[in-house]
Design a protein around this motif. Sequence first.
Motif, mmCIF file in Angstrom:
data_model
loop_
_atom_site.group_PDB
_atom_site.id
_atom_site.type_symbol
_atom_site.label_atom_id
_atom_site.label_comp_id
_atom_site.label_asym_id
_atom_site.label_seq_id
_atom_site.Cartn_x
_atom_site.Cartn_y
_atom_site.Cartn_z
ATOM 1 N N VAL A 131 3.625 15.022 -15.124
ATOM 2 C CA VAL A 131 2.519 14.280 -15.756
ATOM 3 C C VAL A 131 1.292 14.289 -14.849
ATOM 4 C CG1 VAL A 131 1.740 11.990 -16.501
ATOM 5 C CG2 VAL A 131 3.996 12.830 -17.178
ATOM 6 N N GLY A 132 1.521 14.078 -13.551
ATOM 7 C CA GLY A 132 0.403 14.101 -12.607
ATOM 8 C C GLY A 132 -0.293 15.439 -12.575
ATOM 9 N N GLY A 133 0.492 16.534 -12.605
ATOM 10 C CA GLY A 133 -0.109 17.865 -12.614
ATOM 11 C C GLY A 133 -0.900 18.136 -13.878
ATOM 12 N N LEU A 169 5.861 6.998 -10.571
ATOM 13 C CA LEU A 169 4.488 6.660 -10.194
ATOM 14 C C LEU A 169 4.129 7.244 -8.833
ATOM 15 C CD1 LEU A 169 4.512 2.964 -11.433
ATOM 16 C CD2 LEU A 169 3.233 4.866 -12.445
ATOM 17 N N GLY A 170 5.098 7.268 -7.922
ATOM 18 C CA GLY A 170 4.825 7.831 -6.604
ATOM 19 C C GLY A 170 4.481 9.299 -6.678
ATOM 20 N N PHE A 171 5.268 10.076 -7.437
ATOM 21 C CA PHE A 171 5.025 11.510 -7.502
ATOM 22 C C PHE A 171 3.930 11.889 -8.476
ATOM 23 C CE2 PHE A 171 7.972 12.890 -4.473
ATOM 24 C CZ PHE A 171 7.761 14.250 -4.296
ATOM 25 N N ALA A 172 3.502 10.972 -9.315
ATOM 26 C CA ALA A 172 2.333 11.246 -10.157
ATOM 27 C C ALA A 172 1.076 11.382 -9.313
ATOM 28 C CB ALA A 172 2.153 10.132 -11.186
ATOM 29 N N THR A 173 1.106 10.890 -8.072
ATOM 30 C CA THR A 173 -0.053 11.007 -7.184
ATOM 31 C C THR A 173 -0.089 12.329 -6.426
ATOM 32 O OG1 THR A 173 1.039 10.045 -5.224
ATOM 33 C CG2 THR A 173 0.068 8.502 -6.803
#
Length: 405
Positions: free
Chosen positions: A254-256, A301-305
């Motif tokens: 999602v972050g990418g 949420l951590g890896f979405a950053t």
Amino acid sequence: MPLALLALAIGAFGIGTTEFVIMGLLPEVADGFQVSIPVAGYLVTGYALGVVLGAPLMTVLGTKVTRKRMLMLLMGLFIAGNVLSAVAPVFGVMLAGRVVASLAHGAFFGIGSVVAADLVAPEKKAGAIAMMFTGLTVANVVGVPLGTLVGQSVGWRATFFIVAGLGVLGLAGVARLVPEQPRPEGVRLRHELAAFRNVQVLLAMAMTVLGFGGVFAAITYITPMMTEITGFADSSVTWLLVLFGLGMVGGNLVGGKFADRALMPMLFVSLGSLALVLGLFTLTAHNKIAAAITVFLVGGLGFATVPPLQKRVLDQASGAPTLASAVNIGAFNLGNALSAWLGGVVIAAGLGFTAPNWVGAILAASALGLAVLSAALERGSARRESRAVAEALSAERVTVPAFRH
């Protein structure tokens, strides 16, 4: 996406497994060496600090060879470090093995991010970076839980022998699938170092330290927190780590995706939500269902950053991105080291196994503050440039008629 990204993801899978599996095995390793849980936590801190130091060091050493060859050399170093950890007779040797393996981490992801971004069109760069990091996140769904299960059933040494085998697969994947890329012409170390004079690069790295540090503050001590506070059995830690890994996979993708569309808004949402969830973890840790959901959300949420922060650095250091990219990977692990140490401090102070969650919430909230500052500075710079252009055009309109007259 090019097939070469699969090779990078394979290497990332091995590195991700060795980085995170230690958290599920802290009690076993502590018992094996007759040390306390906070002391065993130095294996997390030591690895993270090794990444911080190794990222720029190995990247600079690799400027004389092609990126593909450097990636292969880094995987060789990773294999050696994990074998040393597996055969360690005393805690100090185990710590040394962790540091040796960690020296490959930052440079592999830093160089790999540049290679991944170069393989695709500009509008797909964050997605390509996320695809490589998918190996790291999938490691937390497959590699880490299985490694934890093996370590708890057979012994933690077997886990690190298996991780060394993953390194061999990663080395073979890079050798077979990653294309040869010539060394960039005209890029010297001084050009790479010049990127660190850009305040936006430094702010992005500071966001990385604080934001992902918030994740590690809680997750480093997940085993004692879930068993002593929540009431899970030791065997349940494996499945909690699967939940954490699934969250990481989803958050990374999602972050990418959204970083290629709206990078800074993606950071605002993910960092703000991460701070809130970590703060609530202190309460949800007392309920099994709520704790499991929270573990999933922290991973997501951590890896979405991660993709937006890595792309932010690449964008701001576009002229010479390799060293900045590697150092930003080191920044992730500097945050890991800082938060793991702070988590150990609050536990040792008698504040309980949920206290690191508050440490993580404060770190994530601080990263959000830096993101807001970074966006404000960028808007101010854009306004100044617009005014300068407008003034130049105005001056041209005034002077040209006077000249003709």
